[in-house]
Design an enzyme around this catalytic site. Sequence first.
Site, PDB file in Angstrom:
ATOM      1  N   LYS A  27      -9.559   1.932  -9.231  1.00 26.30           N
ATOM      2  CA  LYS A  27     -10.136   2.078  -7.896  1.00 26.30           C
ATOM      3  C   LYS A  27     -11.248   3.119  -7.903  1.00 26.30           C
ATOM      4  CE  LYS A  27      -7.505   2.053  -4.161  1.00 26.30           C
ATOM      5  NZ  LYS A  27      -6.398   2.440  -3.235  1.00 26.30           N
ATOM      6  N   PHE A  72     -11.798  -1.396   4.783  1.00 23.26           N
ATOM      7  CA  PHE A  72     -10.810  -0.621   5.533  1.00 23.26           C
ATOM      8  C   PHE A  72     -10.837  -0.989   7.021  1.00 23.26           C
ATOM      9  CE2 PHE A  72      -9.422   3.322   2.967  1.00 23.26           C
ATOM     10  CZ  PHE A  72      -9.323   2.566   1.809  1.00 23.26           C
ATOM     11  N   THR A 125     -12.991   0.706  -3.252  1.00 24.27           N
ATOM     12  CA  THR A 125     -12.296   1.128  -2.045  1.00 24.27           C
ATOM     13  C   THR A 125     -13.218   1.905  -1.122  1.00 24.27           C
ATOM     14  OG1 THR A 125     -10.265   2.214  -1.287  1.00 24.27           O
ATOM     15  CG2 THR A 125     -11.438   3.254  -3.115  1.00 24.27           C
ATOM     16  N   GLU A 140      -6.417   5.011  -8.600  1.00 19.64           N
ATOM     17  CA  GLU A 140      -7.704   5.526  -8.135  1.00 19.64           C
ATOM     18  C   GLU A 140      -8.238   6.671  -8.988  1.00 19.64           C
ATOM     19  OE1 GLU A 140      -9.800   6.436  -3.840  1.00 19.64           O
ATOM     20  OE2 GLU A 140      -7.887   5.404  -4.048  1.00 19.64           O
ATOM     21  N   ASP A 182       0.853  -1.189   0.000  1.00 21.33           N
ATOM     22  CA  ASP A 182       0.000   0.000   0.000  1.00 21.33           C
ATOM     23  C   ASP A 182       0.889   1.239   0.000  1.00 21.33           C
ATOM     24  OD1 ASP A 182      -2.298   1.481   0.069  1.00 21.33           O
ATOM     25  OD2 ASP A 182      -2.696   1.192   2.195  1.00 21.33           O
TER      26      ASP A 182
END
Length: 307
Positions: A125, A171, A149, A89, A17
């Site tokens: 994303k 998350f 996400t 993203e 990440d």
Amino acid sequence: MTSKLEQLKQFTTVVADTGDLDAITRLKPVDATTNPSLLLKAAAMPGYAELLKNAIAHANGDVGLACDHFAVSVGSGILKVIPGRISTEVDARLSFDEYALLKKANQLVELYDKAGVGRDRVLIKLASTWEGIRAAEKLENDGIQTNLTLLFSFAQAAACADAGVFLISPFVGRIYDWYKKSTGIDYTGSDDPGVQSVTRIYNYYKANDYKTVVMGASFRNLNQIEQLAGCDRLTISPDLLEKLALDQGQLERKLSPGHQGEPRQSLNEAQFRWASNEDAMATEKLAEGIRQFARDQEKLEALLTAK
């Protein structure tokens, strides 16, 4: 004994990440993910100065396009040192506009194509809003695979699976943060609400034979990672990956197919929005996450404009 990182890799695909190419090269994950916050950090690193310059040069004064060029350049560089995929993203400010999400997603795929990167190595994303899930469904039908996400609720996970998205990123750490602040309890082990959320989603997907990949994200400590050992994928920050690499203790697999899960459910828009409304944590963290990514996108745009 091998490190916990090497043990984890035996039953979970490890994803980095970060946008830090040096860390990725050193830690050797299969996949990597970026977001506006990580790209903003990368933009401040001396090693990315040339990519920033090139992104501006190719954008003809369009700062949004310059950000896309930079994201794709960072992603393309990462793909040279990992065997798997990069998640890139879409602008979080588009999270409630299905048409705009589709347009931006296709632009990113086109930029990767021009860079010589096929769509089989890219995940787009999108925030797990109703509009994001609907856009993802269309992208998947067009052969563009997605990573949903900012996922905090079971309703979001159920809708994503029903839409046939490739991968979701629940998350863990941000769920933990909300409950810790709300209750004053420092949750550990299987009592951690973030761990419980991902475990519930994983069991639901496996019990109902959904193909959508579950990738736990946003970890605050090693224990959260250890409690989800066996999850399809885990995306982990470089500092926690380093700690796992140094830990020689025994790692037990916690998640595996075959456990009981809830019956399959299909939510229409009204049901999805009501379930979201009833989940204060998920509603607050989704809105907060979108705002945070939007602010970092704006900071990245300001940085590129100043260049």
